[in-house]
Design a protein around this motif. Sequence first.
Motif, short mmCIF file in Angstrom:
data_model
loop_
_atom_site.label_atom_id
_atom_site.label_comp_id
_atom_site.label_asym_id
_atom_site.label_seq_id
_atom_site.Cartn_x
_atom_site.Cartn_y
_atom_site.Cartn_z
N GLU A 46 39.00 40.08 38.34
CA GLU A 46 40.38 39.83 37.91
C GLU A 46 40.98 41.08 37.28
O GLU A 46 42.15 41.42 37.54
CB GLU A 46 40.45 38.65 36.94
CG GLU A 46 41.87 38.32 36.60
CD GLU A 46 42.07 36.94 35.99
OE1 GLU A 46 43.19 36.71 35.50
OE2 GLU A 46 41.15 36.11 36.02
N GLN A 47 40.21 41.79 36.47
CA GLN A 47 40.68 43.02 35.86
C GLN A 47 41.05 44.04 36.95
O GLN A 47 42.10 44.68 36.88
CB GLN A 47 39.60 43.59 34.95
CG GLN A 47 39.95 44.88 34.29
CD GLN A 47 38.79 45.43 33.46
OE1 GLN A 47 37.63 45.12 33.69
NE2 GLN A 47 39.12 46.27 32.49
N ASN A 48 40.19 44.19 37.95
CA ASN A 48 40.46 45.13 39.04
C ASN A 48 41.70 44.73 39.83
O ASN A 48 42.53 45.58 40.17
CB ASN A 48 39.26 45.23 39.99
CG ASN A 48 38.09 45.95 39.37
OD1 ASN A 48 38.22 46.65 38.38
ND2 ASN A 48 36.92 45.75 39.95
N LEU A 49 41.82 43.44 40.14
CA LEU A 49 42.98 42.97 40.89
C LEU A 49 44.28 43.25 40.13
O LEU A 49 45.24 43.75 40.70
CB LEU A 49 42.86 41.47 41.19
CG LEU A 49 41.86 41.07 42.26
CD1 LEU A 49 41.68 39.55 42.27
CD2 LEU A 49 42.28 41.57 43.63
N LEU A 52 45.01 47.03 40.19
CA LEU A 52 45.47 47.49 41.50
C LEU A 52 46.89 47.00 41.80
O LEU A 52 47.73 47.76 42.28
CB LEU A 52 44.52 47.03 42.60
CG LEU A 52 43.17 47.72 42.66
CD1 LEU A 52 42.25 46.99 43.62
CD2 LEU A 52 43.32 49.17 43.05
N LEU A 53 47.14 45.74 41.50
CA LEU A 53 48.45 45.17 41.83
C LEU A 53 49.55 45.66 40.89
O LEU A 53 50.74 45.47 41.19
CB LEU A 53 48.38 43.64 41.83
CG LEU A 53 47.56 43.07 42.99
CD1 LEU A 53 47.35 41.57 42.82
CD2 LEU A 53 48.20 43.39 44.33
N ALA A 59 50.45 45.16 46.78
CA ALA A 59 50.89 43.78 46.99
C ALA A 59 49.71 42.89 47.37
O ALA A 59 48.74 43.35 47.96
CB ALA A 59 51.94 43.72 48.09
N ALA A 60 49.84 41.63 47.04
CA ALA A 60 48.92 40.61 47.53
C ALA A 60 49.69 39.79 48.55
O ALA A 60 50.72 39.19 48.23
CB ALA A 60 48.41 39.72 46.40
N VAL A 75 46.56 44.63 49.13
CA VAL A 75 46.85 45.99 49.59
C VAL A 75 47.21 46.82 48.37
O VAL A 75 48.19 46.52 47.68
CB VAL A 75 48.04 46.01 50.58
CG1 VAL A 75 48.30 47.43 51.05
CG2 VAL A 75 47.80 45.08 51.73
N ALA A 76 46.41 47.84 48.11
CA ALA A 76 46.69 48.74 47.00
C ALA A 76 47.13 50.08 47.56
O ALA A 76 46.58 50.55 48.55
CB ALA A 76 45.45 48.91 46.13
#
Length: 155
Positions: A46-49, A52-53, A59-60, A75-76
């Motif tokens: 969750e921290q990484n997501l 990145l976002l 975008a997710a 997509v980062a």
Amino acid sequence: MAVEVGLLLPGEWAWLAARSAETALAHVEPALWAWTNPAAVAARVEQNLRALLSQPGSAALVARASGSPVGYLVVALVPDELTGVPTGLFYDIYVEPAHRGTGVSSRLTAAGEAHCRACGVRVIRRYIHPENTPSLRHALRDGCRVERLALVKVL
């Protein structure tokens, strides 16, 4: 069944984070199991997501069938580690088991590529577990090639 791809909706965050954590847990190096647990992996994912976002242009994308999420692609937009040139990183892609083999991943990757093109990105990278044969086949069929290999050695 028609599938539409759009941006992640706030109510879909828990669904995406849970699937991403499941996927990540399956990829934890067995030698590291003694020092981790599923909750720690989920928190790290969750921290990484979120990190990145939070990057501009990232975008997710979510594939929906009858309004329900059936797959996603994170997509980062990140700088290339060697040149600094912005590149697209298909950080995580997931399709619900009941929808695998139906073209959902192709729809998601096409939407991800379109998103990257719209942001001026010319190169996309995907990291795929070597035992994930369906994803490897999909990426190669989709025009990807092996750029480098990441190797691990357990001490």
